[in-house]
Design an enzyme around this catalytic site. Structure first.
Site, PDB file in Angstrom:
ATOM      1  CE1 TYR A 158      -3.700   2.432   0.762  1.00 28.56           C
ATOM      2  CE2 TYR A 158      -2.427   3.230   2.750  1.00 28.56           C
ATOM      3  CZ  TYR A 158      -3.388   3.318   1.651  1.00 28.56           C
ATOM      4  OH  TYR A 158      -4.246   4.480   1.915  1.00 28.56           O
TER       5      TYR A 158
HETATM    6  N1  LIG Z   1      -9.013   6.087   5.934  1.00 27.85           N
HETATM    7  C1  LIG Z   1      -7.865   6.183   6.052  1.00 27.85           C
HETATM    8  O1  LIG Z   1      -7.275   6.018   7.326  1.00 27.85           O
HETATM    9  C2  LIG Z   1      -6.698   6.766   4.735  1.00 27.85           C
HETATM   10  C3  LIG Z   1      -5.411   7.257   5.292  1.00 27.85           C
HETATM   11  C4  LIG Z   1      -4.791   7.525   4.307  1.00 27.85           C
HETATM   12  C5  LIG Z   1      -5.053   7.697   3.041  1.00 27.85           C
HETATM   13  N2  LIG Z   1      -6.298   7.229   2.793  1.00 27.85           N
HETATM   14  C6  LIG Z   1      -6.778   7.241   1.339  1.00 27.85           C
HETATM   15  O2  LIG Z   1      -7.785   8.166   1.273  1.00 27.85           O
HETATM   16  C7  LIG Z   1      -8.621   7.648  -0.092  1.00 27.85           C
HETATM   17  C8  LIG Z   1     -10.116   7.323   0.539  1.00 27.85           C
HETATM   18  O3  LIG Z   1     -10.129   6.597   1.820  1.00 27.85           O
HETATM   19  P1  LIG Z   1     -11.279   6.254   2.518  1.00 27.85           P
HETATM   20  O4  LIG Z   1     -10.676   5.726   3.905  1.00 27.85           O
HETATM   21  O5  LIG Z   1     -12.411   7.222   2.415  1.00 27.85           O
HETATM   22  O6  LIG Z   1     -11.832   4.810   1.846  1.00 27.85           O
HETATM   23  P2  LIG Z   1     -13.337   4.348   1.708  1.00 27.85           P
HETATM   24  O7  LIG Z   1     -13.946   4.730   2.845  1.00 27.85           O
HETATM   25  O8  LIG Z   1     -13.014   2.891   1.488  1.00 27.85           O
HETATM   26  O9  LIG Z   1     -13.781   4.570   0.313  1.00 27.85           O
HETATM   27  C9  LIG Z   1     -13.293   4.575  -0.812  1.00 27.85           C
HETATM   28  C10 LIG Z   1     -14.047   5.405  -2.084  1.00 27.85           C
HETATM   29  O10 LIG Z   1     -13.259   4.902  -3.055  1.00 27.85           O
HETATM   30  C11 LIG Z   1     -14.098   4.566  -3.979  1.00 27.85           C
HETATM   31  N3  LIG Z   1     -13.272   3.632  -4.921  1.00 27.85           N
HETATM   32  C12 LIG Z   1     -12.833   2.251  -4.492  1.00 27.85           C
HETATM   33  N4  LIG Z   1     -12.272   1.725  -5.595  1.00 27.85           N
HETATM   34  C13 LIG Z   1     -12.557   2.526  -6.728  1.00 27.85           C
HETATM   35  C14 LIG Z   1     -12.565   2.101  -8.116  1.00 27.85           C
HETATM   36  N5  LIG Z   1     -11.838   1.409  -8.775  1.00 27.85           N
HETATM   37  N6  LIG Z   1     -13.085   3.058  -9.036  1.00 27.85           N
HETATM   38  C15 LIG Z   1     -13.760   4.094  -8.386  1.00 27.85           C
HETATM   39  N7  LIG Z   1     -14.102   4.528  -7.054  1.00 27.85           N
HETATM   40  C16 LIG Z   1     -13.224   3.678  -6.210  1.00 27.85           C
HETATM   41  C17 LIG Z   1     -15.209   3.791  -3.300  1.00 27.85           C
HETATM   42  O11 LIG Z   1     -16.479   3.693  -3.945  1.00 27.85           O
HETATM   43  P3  LIG Z   1     -17.739   2.624  -3.624  1.00 27.85           P
HETATM   44  O12 LIG Z   1     -18.215   3.336  -2.402  1.00 27.85           O
HETATM   45  O13 LIG Z   1     -18.535   2.505  -4.701  1.00 27.85           O
HETATM   46  O14 LIG Z   1     -16.922   1.288  -3.267  1.00 27.85           O
HETATM   47  C18 LIG Z   1     -15.528   4.992  -2.178  1.00 27.85           C
HETATM   48  O15 LIG Z   1     -16.232   6.042  -2.675  1.00 27.85           O
HETATM   49  C19 LIG Z   1      -8.014   6.323  -0.363  1.00 27.85           C
HETATM   50  O16 LIG Z   1      -7.291   6.560  -1.548  1.00 27.85           O
HETATM   51  C20 LIG Z   1      -7.248   5.929   0.878  1.00 27.85           C
HETATM   52  O17 LIG Z   1      -6.171   5.073   0.055  1.00 27.85           O
HETATM   53  C21 LIG Z   1      -7.256   6.946   3.726  1.00 27.85           C
END
Ligand SMILES: NC(=O)c1ccc[n+]([C@@H]2O[C@H](COP(=O)([O-])OP(=O)(O)OC[C@H]3O[C@@H](n4cnc5c(N)ncnc54)[C@H](OP(=O)(O)O)[C@@H]3O)[C@@H](O)[C@H]2O)c1
Length: 246
Positions: A158
């Protein structure tokens, strides 16, 4: 914000805006006055809920199913912005996936998924956004603090994908500088979303501020980067993680 942003037809797209950080960004950009397109992969109901909340608050929004790994779908989403909302000023590339396992036993299909969504998907959504963005616009990626911190013994793959975004952003910032489009990368630490479900307490212990972050706190930084006040920031990866350390 683009040169034409004051004409009230400013549009933004959030790739992966149906849940978590992306949904918070979609709401924040709508509050900032942008007409917002949000894409999703599978959760049509949650995407519709984000869209409808914005509409009920008097904003403009559309939800578009578009797998970030599919170049055709991504271009369709960008075309929908032009067709239904107006010229594009802000593109936020948030869609991402997380899989954790030691390298020795990391399933190849999970490796391929992370590279596909977190690198290829970011690359494809960048490519599709470039011709659509107005001069003076903003492109903002959501990376991760794991690009610069040691996250966990199981997080190497990741972290590798999120480190790749840093370089894509640096390069694209140079390429788009002549058009005064800024390109920046927000690197969250642990944030309360589905991605970290069940891990919040353990993660908080490793954060000096003794809590994990909220999606709205990431959206606030994106909002600033999208604003005219942030016009001299480009090529940057900005970490927002409560001082997360080893
Ligand atoms: N949460 C954390 O602690 C954290 C920390 C650092 C970085 N991030 C980054 O922040 C971003 C968002 O994270 P999150 O925690 O909010 O994630 P999340 O709750 O899992 O939500 C992911 C979002 O991305 C969409 N998605 C996933 N795969 C996709 C694809 N192939 N095509 C189009 N849309 C897609 C999902 O759509 P669906 O709802 O349709 O599945 C959802 O809207 C990510 O890039 C993650 O790596 C998160």
């Amino acid at each position: 914000m683009s040169d034409q942003a004051e004409d009230k037809s400013s549009a933004a797209i959030v790739f992966g805006g149906s849940r978590g950080i992306g949904a918070a960004i979609a709401h924040q950009l709508a509050d900032d006055g942008f007409a917002v397109a949000l894409t999703y992969l599978a959760n049509a109901d949650q995407a519709a809920a984000v869209r409808d909340t914005i509409l009920r608050s008097g904003g403009r929004a559309i939800a578009v199913q578009a797998d970030s790994r599919d170049p055709w779908a991504v271009r369709e989403a960008i075309d929908a912005v032009a067709r239904e909302l107006g010229p594009l000023d802000v593109s936020v590339i948030n869609a991402g996936a997380l899989r954790l396992a030691p390298i020795a036993s990391f399933p190849l299909e999970d490796f391929d998924l992370l590279v596909d969504v977190n690198i290829r998907g970011v690359f494809l959504t960048m490519q599709a956004s470039i011709p659509a963005l107005r001069n003076g616009g903003r492109l903002i990626t959501i990376g991760s603090n794991t690009a610069i911190r040691s996250s966990s013994p199981q997080g190497a793959v990741y972290a590798m994908t999120k480190a790749a975004i840093v370089k894509l952003v640096e390069g694209l910032a140079l390429e788009l500088a002549p058009r005064r489009i800024t390109v920046n990368n927000v690197q969250p630490g642990p944030i309360e979303t589905d991605l970290t479900a069940g891990m919040a307490a353990a993660l908080a212990e490793r954060i000096p501020l003794r809590r994990i972050g909220k999606p709205a706190e990431i959206a606030a930084l994106v909002s600033f980067l999208a604003s005219s006040d942030a016009g001299f920031i480009t090529g940057a990866s900005l970490t927002i993680d409560g001082g997360f350390v080893l």
